[in-house]
Design a protein around this motif. Structure first.
Motif, PDB file in Angstrom:
ATOM      1  N   SER A   1      39.345  71.410  70.440  1.00  0.00           N
ATOM      2  CA  SER A   1      40.777  71.213  70.000  1.00  0.00           C
ATOM      3  C   SER A   1      41.117  72.910  69.888  1.00  0.00           C
ATOM      4  O   SER A   1      40.384  73.801  69.378  1.00  0.00           O
ATOM      5  N   ARG A   2      42.245  72.923  69.668  1.00  0.00           N
ATOM      6  CA  ARG A   2      43.066  74.356  69.186  1.00  0.00           C
ATOM      7  C   ARG A   2      42.548  74.706  67.915  1.00  0.00           C
ATOM      8  O   ARG A   2      42.278  75.871  67.527  1.00  0.00           O
ATOM      9  N   ARG A   3      42.650  73.700  66.938  1.00  0.00           N
ATOM     10  CA  ARG A   3      42.231  73.989  65.609  1.00  0.00           C
ATOM     11  C   ARG A   3      40.611  74.451  65.475  1.00  0.00           C
ATOM     12  O   ARG A   3      40.523  75.214  64.747  1.00  0.00           O
ATOM     13  N   GLN A   4      39.862  73.663  66.231  1.00  0.00           N
ATOM     14  CA  GLN A   4      38.513  74.221  66.448  1.00  0.00           C
ATOM     15  C   GLN A   4      38.361  75.622  66.806  1.00  0.00           C
ATOM     16  O   GLN A   4      37.537  76.359  66.427  1.00  0.00           O
ATOM     17  N   ALA A   5      39.204  75.774  68.057  1.00  0.00           N
ATOM     18  CA  ALA A   5      39.067  77.222  68.356  1.00  0.00           C
ATOM     19  C   ALA A   5      39.233  78.204  67.216  1.00  0.00           C
ATOM     20  O   ALA A   5      38.678  79.301  67.314  1.00  0.00           O
ATOM     21  N   ARG A   6      40.428  77.918  66.593  1.00  0.00           N
ATOM     22  CA  ARG A   6      41.028  78.765  65.702  1.00  0.00           C
ATOM     23  C   ARG A   6      40.108  79.080  64.662  1.00  0.00           C
ATOM     24  O   ARG A   6      39.764  80.330  63.988  1.00  0.00           O
ATOM     25  N   GLU A   7      39.311  78.021  63.962  1.00  0.00           N
ATOM     26  CA  GLU A   7      38.211  77.923  63.132  1.00  0.00           C
ATOM     27  C   GLU A   7      37.177  78.782  63.548  1.00  0.00           C
ATOM     28  O   GLU A   7      36.736  79.652  62.807  1.00  0.00           O
ATOM     29  N   HIS A   8      36.737  78.742  64.715  1.00  0.00           N
ATOM     30  CA  HIS A   8      35.771  79.629  65.499  1.00  0.00           C
ATOM     31  C   HIS A   8      36.006  80.984  65.273  1.00  0.00           C
ATOM     32  O   HIS A   8      35.257  81.721  64.966  1.00  0.00           O
TER      33      HIS A   8
ATOM     34  N   ILE B   1      28.918  77.214  67.491  1.00  0.00           N
ATOM     35  CA  ILE B   1      28.600  77.941  68.687  1.00  0.00           C
ATOM     36  C   ILE B   1      28.455  77.346  69.869  1.00  0.00           C
ATOM     37  O   ILE B   1      29.090  77.468  71.159  1.00  0.00           O
ATOM     38  N   VAL B   2      27.748  76.336  69.706  1.00  0.00           N
ATOM     39  CA  VAL B   2      27.441  75.365  71.062  1.00  0.00           C
ATOM     40  C   VAL B   2      28.824  74.697  71.511  1.00  0.00           C
ATOM     41  O   VAL B   2      29.059  74.830  72.710  1.00  0.00           O
ATOM     42  N   ARG B   3      29.796  74.370  70.316  1.00  0.00           N
ATOM     43  CA  ARG B   3      31.028  73.633  71.053  1.00  0.00           C
ATOM     44  C   ARG B   3      32.013  74.809  71.832  1.00  0.00           C
ATOM     45  O   ARG B   3      32.379  74.651  72.898  1.00  0.00           O
ATOM     46  N   ASP B   4      31.783  76.039  71.087  1.00  0.00           N
ATOM     47  CA  ASP B   4      32.514  77.100  71.766  1.00  0.00           C
ATOM     48  C   ASP B   4      32.006  77.450  72.989  1.00  0.00           C
ATOM     49  O   ASP B   4      32.706  77.576  74.152  1.00  0.00           O
ATOM     50  N   THR B   5      30.837  77.298  73.184  1.00  0.00           N
ATOM     51  CA  THR B   5      30.144  77.945  74.523  1.00  0.00           C
ATOM     52  C   THR B   5      30.258  76.921  75.472  1.00  0.00           C
ATOM     53  O   THR B   5      30.766  76.987  76.863  1.00  0.00           O
TER      54      THR B   5
END
Length: 184
Positions: A150-157, A136-140
């Motif tokens: 990364s796009r991978r992290q965004a998709r995973e979130h 959540i912190v990374r997405d915020t």
């Protein structure tokens, strides 16, 4: 696990606050027993759409750990846009507690409030699970333009967020124990 229920910029809602306190205390016990994980300390705040935007922006800034002027402006814009469309939101705090903001104007009956508070308390329990806060912190931070993910992290979130929403919706039936017929 401490629970507090307050208001923010909401004068004249004494009866609503008393009902919210009673329902929240009961909902915390139900959700804590029903959902795997542990319930953190929770602060439930009843407010208006404008108050939600103010508190959401402040919580996002604290979570992101930045006080840059442009970051603050982005957080305020994002919060105003989000507050128009939602009834409530759960936000983790850096100290491990959870903040639940509820728009009191969009909850006309105790049954509607019960469903919402159960849903948001499920999210509060989810914050204690492995890697959820970091995600959540990374997405915020990405949403505020501080640090890209990364796009991978965004998709995973996004995928995990969908799973968490499904779990929260699946527990809304617990509101029937608070107010009979709440989810009918």
């Amino acid at each position: 696990m401490k629970t507090s229920v307050t208001t923010h910029k909401l004068p004249g809602y004494g009866a609503t606050l008393r009902t919210a306190k009673r329902l929240t205390e009961q909902a915390v016990r139900l959700v804590d027993r029903s959902v795997s994980g542990s319930m953190p300390d929770v602060e439930v705040t009843l407010t208006t759409e404008r108050g939600m935007a103010d508190l959401m922006a402040a919580a996002d800034i604290a979570l992101a750990g930045s006080t840059d002027r442009r970051t603050v402006q982005r957080a305020e814009r994002r919060a105003k846009d989000a507050a128009r469309d939602i009834q409530a939101v759960s936000i983790p705090r850096p100290d491990g507690t959870a903040l639940i903001l509820i728009n009191a104007d969009r909850h006309g009956t105790p049954a509607e409030f019960a469903v919402t508070v159960v849903h948001e308390l499920v999210h509060a329990v989810q914050f204690g699970r492995k890697d959820v806060i970091e995600r959540i912190v990374r997405d915020t931070r990405d949403g505020l333009g501080i640090e890209r993910q990364s796009r991978r992290q965004a998709r995973e979130h996004a995928h995990r967020l969908d799973e968490e929403e499904r779990e929260a919706y699946s527990r809304e039936y617990l509101a029937n124990h608070l107010v009979p017929g709440a989810t009918a």
